[in-house]
Design a protein around this motif. Structure first.
Motif, mmCIF file in Angstrom:
data_model
loop_
_atom_site.group_PDB
_atom_site.id
_atom_site.type_symbol
_atom_site.label_atom_id
_atom_site.label_comp_id
_atom_site.label_asym_id
_atom_site.label_seq_id
_atom_site.Cartn_x
_atom_site.Cartn_y
_atom_site.Cartn_z
ATOM 1 N N GLN A 99 0.838 -1.196 0.000
ATOM 2 C CA GLN A 99 0.000 0.000 0.000
ATOM 3 C C GLN A 99 0.870 1.242 0.000
ATOM 4 N N ALA A 141 -4.166 0.432 -1.395
ATOM 5 C CA ALA A 141 -3.543 -0.887 -1.372
ATOM 6 C C ALA A 141 -3.885 -1.655 -2.640
ATOM 7 N N ARG A 161 -4.621 -5.150 -3.988
ATOM 8 C CA ARG A 161 -5.009 -6.470 -3.492
ATOM 9 C C ARG A 161 -5.224 -7.463 -4.640
ATOM 10 N N VAL A 199 0.249 -5.439 2.923
ATOM 11 C CA VAL A 199 -1.148 -5.735 3.225
ATOM 12 C C VAL A 199 -1.391 -7.213 2.984
ATOM 13 N N SER A 242 -3.127 -4.409 7.360
ATOM 14 C CA SER A 242 -1.985 -3.681 6.814
ATOM 15 C C SER A 242 -1.007 -3.402 7.941
ATOM 16 N N SER A 285 0.769 -0.788 9.152
ATOM 17 C CA SER A 285 0.858 0.660 9.025
ATOM 18 C C SER A 285 0.075 1.282 10.175
#
Length: 374
Positions: free
Chosen positions: A90, A109, A111, A175, A188, A190
């Motif tokens: 991300q 992000a 995915r 992620v 994630s 973060s």
């Protein structure tokens, strides 16, 4: 507060003594009985659990089915490299407007077959409408049945790994989708504190159980908005609507690190986003003002709205403080301000507090070293 929304964890906050206040259209906990100072220091020393379910979660996919097309579509609205974002990673981004200002900042992000966006609570409806209006070649969905938790601090990994052992393999800004019990967690690595940690999107029906399971661990305490603000300020992170807004460019906001070379002048996908002429011009020539860190002398904080002057007497203001407070981890006051871009670090300026001009030094950010797992 009758017209305010509530997150699925509202009863948990109240039951644990949370002091509820209006924030971005929601009733949110500003602190718990531990108090803001101890909550802040606990997050720095162990692990803090934050309810951030008020934020917007958006799914974006291209009708072609190609992730590359979704990335290129989003690049029409943001000045960052989305196409180069690898699956399972991300990136920080910002929506810009035609004047080169910032509509909102967000996380994006990749995915695999779609993008997952997390946007600010106060902007989420406007952001979704903005995406719908401009990305007509994409399918969009606002996620309405998931909570969002942030687990932050040096012991966050230890705590979460008891439930999802392989989170230890995630690095900063990775992620992943993992199972816990029968719930699908969108994780994630973060956060918004400068500490190592995770943000966890969880189906609402599992949110209370996940929160209580984490809070049963010795390392983890619930943390409110008060400590969230002092933690992010120590980490030098912007708060949308305060440190950045629709009149502030990413260059003025000192966010040029988020604009990759491929979107800059001479890059393969130069410009093509709202406000590109101003933003690329400021990247080339420099802005007239820039967001900087300030360390006021003494113990008294300089709060948002404080006018800043070049000297101890006379003259017009040269800037304004956008965020300010006391930093528990650094043991003193800290602030962010917009000042003339040619003022170097180490310069002394003066903030006017209750009619008196007090000195402050332009200082590097973050004020507190970050501790991400690279």
């Amino acid at each position: 507060m009758a017209d305010l929304k509530r997150t699925v964890l509202f009863d948990l906050h109240v039951g644990l003594g949370g002091k509820m206040v209006p924030f971005a259209g929601y009733e949110m906990p500003v602190q718990y009985p531990m108090g803001v100072m101890k909550e802040h220091l606990h997050t720095r020393a162990a692990a803090g659990l934050f309810d951030v379910s008020h934020m917007g979660q958006v799914l974006l996919s291209a009708r072609s089915g190609r992730i590359e097309d979704a990335a290129l579509a989003l690049e029409r609205l943001v000045p960052v490299d989305v196409l180069g974002l690898k699956e399972g990673r991300q990136r920080y981004a910002m929506f810009t407007n035609d004047a080169g200002g910032i509509r909102d900042d967000l996380m994006v992000a990749n995915r695999g077959d779609h993008l997952f966006l997390v946007v600010n609570a106060a902007c989420k409806d406007a952001d979704f409408a903005h995406l719908q209006a401009h990305l007509t070649d994409c399918d969009l969905g606002m996620v309405s049945d998931r909570a969002l938790l942030a687990l932050q601090g040096p012991k966050a990994e230890t705590a979460l790994a008891r439930l999802v052992p392989d989170v230890v393999d995630l690095a900063f800004m990775d992620v992943a989708i993992r199972q816990w019990d029968s719930a699908e967690l969108w994780i994630s690595r973060s956060g918004y504190t400068g500490e190592d940690g995770f943000e966890i999107s969880v189906p609402e029906k599992f949110a209370k159980r996940l929160a209580r399971t984490l809070l049963d661990m010795a390392e983890v305490e619930l943390i409110g908005l008060g400590a969230r603000d002092s933690l992010r300020l120590e980490a030098g992170m912007c708060l949308y609507g305060h440190d950045i807004d629709t009149a502030t460019s990413p260059v003025e906001g000192n966010l040029t690190w988020a604009i990759q070379k491929v979107r800059r002048s001479g890059g393969a996908r130069e410009g093509g986003f709202p406000g590109a002429a101003r933003i690329l011009g400021e990247l080339r020539d420099g802005p007239s003002r820039r967001r900087v860190g300030l360390r006021p002398d003494g113990r008294a904080p300089m709060r948002e709205g404080t006018e800043v002057f070049a000297g101890p007497e006379g003259g017009a203001p040269i800037g304004t403080i956008t965020s300010g407070g006391f930093g528990p981890s650094i043991g003193g006051p800290m602030a962010m301000a917009y000042l003339p871009a040619d003022m170097p670090e180490g310069s002394i300026v003066f903030g006017e507090v209750r009619g008196k001009r007090l000195p402050a030094t332009i200082a590097p950010m973050p004020f507190q070293p970050t501790r991400y797992k690279r």
